[in-house]
Design an enzyme around this catalytic site. Structure first.
Site, PDB file in Angstrom:
ATOM      1  N   ASP A  25      80.625   6.884   5.943  1.00  0.00           N
ATOM      2  CA  ASP A  25      79.771   5.788   5.490  1.00  0.00           C
ATOM      3  C   ASP A  25      79.790   5.712   3.961  1.00  0.00           C
ATOM      4  O   ASP A  25      79.703   6.735   3.275  1.00  0.00           O
ATOM      5  CB  ASP A  25      78.341   6.069   5.971  1.00  0.00           C
TER       6      ASP A  25
ATOM      7  N   GLU B 157      84.747   3.945   5.026  1.00  0.00           N
ATOM      8  CA  GLU B 157      84.141   2.634   4.805  1.00  0.00           C
ATOM      9  C   GLU B 157      84.037   2.496   3.293  1.00  0.00           C
ATOM     10  O   GLU B 157      83.124   3.027   2.677  1.00  0.00           O
ATOM     11  CB  GLU B 157      82.754   2.542   5.442  1.00  0.00           C
TER      12      GLU B 157
HETATM   13  C1  GLC Z   1      77.005   1.345   5.520  1.00  0.00           C
HETATM   14  C2  GLC Z   1      76.552   1.085   6.929  1.00  0.00           C
HETATM   15  C3  GLC Z   1      75.311   0.256   6.907  1.00  0.00           C
HETATM   16  C4  GLC Z   1      74.250   0.997   6.149  1.00  0.00           C
HETATM   17  C5  GLC Z   1      74.731   1.430   4.776  1.00  0.00           C
HETATM   18  C6  GLC Z   1      73.828   2.461   4.170  1.00  0.00           C
HETATM   19  O1  GLC Z   1      77.397   0.203   4.861  1.00  0.00           O
HETATM   20  O2  GLC Z   1      77.593   0.473   7.643  1.00  0.00           O
HETATM   21  O3  GLC Z   1      74.852  -0.068   8.187  1.00  0.00           O
HETATM   22  O4  GLC Z   1      73.127   0.177   5.999  1.00  0.00           O
HETATM   23  O5  GLC Z   1      75.998   2.025   4.837  1.00  0.00           O
HETATM   24  O6  GLC Z   1      73.968   3.707   4.811  1.00  0.00           O
END
Ligand code: GLC
Length: 565
Positions: A216, A277
């Site tokens: 994440d 991500e």
């Molecule tokens: C990422 C996740 C999202 C979350 C954010 C903070 O972007 O996909 O759902 O709100 O991180 O952890």
């Protein structure tokens, strides 16, 4: 006993061309009837995932959490939320998925913890300058009495990125950084204990048989806070060219991932995978996909496209060029942070606004703004065949195999996403794609939970019954059957040659050829287009007549894709 990790010919590289299905555990299936999805619910639906034909599942967080940000506010990274089950339930789920030949990827949230994490509670109880505060980003405020936040930075979810604490003696105290919600204090990644602890977390899950990790906010973690307190920092500028934004995509973050790779991921046989991500400039994506780092990175370029051949072609060409330059290729159309693409493709384009933004505005209108849902579904089905024809990995989001639309009319007082609150209602947020899945046509929760179970907090709309899995199972032409057929065909057709050749035979048509002599044709124009002669393998909607296609007289309707050979 099943082995913890299924043996496969390309066990080391399984993720490169995998179809990965994202499960949002709290809204997937509820076995214990408390209205919240759980791990035993996932185990009970392994048959659905196996019949769909996915290679892996990625589980969004299932850790203990107050759900201030849908579980991305993690209280304890090495435990299961008791409402979702136990570690034994987790092990049983992994065994069941592995027995079905499905690998397991878990979400890791290294940028922040929740404010209920033991470390954060210790930090609040400890004085400024203490070891416990050093794991987070605490700073003194500005102005008289330190009443002003340390900088003007805004949080991604709106409002200030700083929250003031009350010291143990009851006086107003220091401020801590939270790039997301106040319940998500940022960790300080220059702290050795923070680094070591995350290695422990990775080992903990890898030892339990997890095959990979979704990381994440991988472009966060390392920050240069003190060098920038005096300057205005645009928090949403995550994708700046050259990276090295004060808070995002700093070169040093790769040292973290190199250590993960060396000390954990590659210490297992087969090595554990990781996908970043990382909302970064496309030119920076390869860093996150470095084999000496995480190895794979999401590409959100296709995800950002509207129903537009030029935009999609550019996104695909960009992804292919990155792959050729040593990055990974990944494609996705939806996830738990976006408006379902089934709906998004039916929202009329808006001048000067991207497709994702236009769709969000439609949600904020409670679905009252114009939309053509049938058109959206038709295009989504066509987009699936295009996506699955591309080289690389594909990430699907739960419910898209049912052609589910976004639920836009959730009453505002039932909305859970912190974005809705922190934006002061300017954005309704991401809940509309997180509504409990419909499994059966009838019943109080459409089979999400047991008949006598509690209703989910966010109610399912009445139309969920007709799009439920049971309503589509075995029904020719249903979206579920299209997904099953497409995944099966993809498996048969895909080789380990990642070549792709465009055939530019008509405007606004994406026609591509893959090794082994198969092709995918998607008609994004407004008119019928002629198909080349060949064998029709699959169509996203009413198929053109196969003998017409064989004789070169086939035509493809707008908003439709076919696979041929
Ligand atoms: C990422 C996740 C999202 C979350 C954010 C903070 O972007 O996909 O759902 O709100 O991180 O952890």
């Amino acid at each position: 006993m099943t082995s913890p990790t299924p043996a496969a010919p390309q066990a080391r590289d399984w993720w490169r061309r995998a179809v990965v299905y994202q499960v949002y555990p709290r809204s997937f299936a509820d076995a214990d009837g408390d209205g919240l999805g759980d791990l035993r619910g996932i185990t009970s639906r392994v048959g659905h995932l196996a019949a769909l034909g996915v290679d892996a599942v990625w589980l969004s967080p299932f850790y203990p959490s107050a759900l201030a940000d849908g579980g991305y506010d993690v209280d304890d990274h090495r435990a299961v939320d008791p409402r979702l089950g136990t570690l034994e339930d987790f092990d049983a789920m992994v065994r069941a998925l592995h027995a079905a030949g499905i690998r397991v990827v878990v979400d890791i949230v290294p940028n922040h913890t929740s404010d209920r994490h033991a470390w954060f509670r210790e930090a609040l109880a400890s004085p400024p300058g203490s070891r416990a505060r050093g794991r987070y980003v605490f700073r003194d405020g500005r102005g008289p009495g330190g009443d002003e936040p340390p900088s003007s930075w805004r949080s991604i979810f709106g409002g200030s990125a700083w929250q003031r604490v009350v010291e143990a003696d009851g006086t107003p105290g220091q401020w801590y950084l939270h790039i997301f919600a106040p319940e998500q204090p940022d960790l300080d990644w220059s702290d050795e204990e923070v680094r070591e602890d995350m290695l422990e977390t990775l080992r903990f899950w890898a030892d339990r048989g997890v095959d990979g990790f979704r990381v994440d906010v991988a472009h966060g973690l390392v920050k240069d806070v003190d060098g920038h307190l005096d300057v205005h920092v645009e928090i949403l500028d995550t994708g700046v060219e050259g990276g090295n934004h004060p808070l995002w995509d700093r070169d040093e973050v790769q040292e973290v991932y190199a250590q993960w790779r060396r000390d954990v991921l590659d210490a297992y046989d087969p090595p554990r995978s990781a996908v970043a991500e990382a909302s970064v400039h496309p030119d920076r994506r390869a860093r996150y996909a470095d084999p000496l780092g995480l190895g794979q990175a999401f590409n959100f370029d296709l995800f950002a496209c509207g129903w537009d051949a030029g935009e999609m072609r550019r996104a695909i060409d960009g992804g292919l060029a990155q792959m050729a330059a040593g990055s990974s290729a990944t494609w996705t159309l939806s996830n738990h942070d976006s408006v379902r693409h089934t709906t998004r493709f039916g929202v009329p384009p808006r001048e000067g606004v991207g497709s994702q933004e236009a769709a969000k505005a439609w949600v904020t209108s409670d679905g009252r703004d114009p939309v053509d849902l049938d058109l959206g579904l038709r295009r989504a089905r066509a987009a699936l065949l295009l996506e699955l024809a591309l080289p690389g990995a594909v990430y699907l989001y739960q419910g898209e195999e049912l052609g589910l639309h976004e639920v836009a009319d959730i009453p505002w007082d039932a909305v859970e996403d912190p974005i809705a609150v922190r934006s002061g209602g300017e954005e309704k947020g991401r809940d509309g794609c997180r509504v409990a899945l419909p499994w059966t046509q009838d019943g109080p929760t459409f089979g999400f939970g047991p008949e006598d179970g509690a209703l989910p907090g966010m109610r399912q709309p009445a139309w969920f019954g007709v799009v439920s899995a049971a309503a589509q199972d075995g029904v020719p032409g249903s979206t579920l059957e299209l997904y099953r057929a497409a995944l099966r065909r993809r498996r048969e057709l895909t080789t380990d040659d990642d070549a792709l050749t465009w055939v530019d035979d008509a405007p606004d048509v994406l026609h591509l050829e893959r090794p082994g002599g198969w092709r995918s044709v998607t008609n994004l124009s407004e008119v019928d287009v002629a198909l080349p002669a060949g064998e029709l393998l699959l169509a996203s909607d009413a198929a053109p007549d196969a003998s017409d296609v064989a004789q070169g007289r086939g035509v493809l309707a707008p908003g439709t894709s076919v696979w041929m050979r």
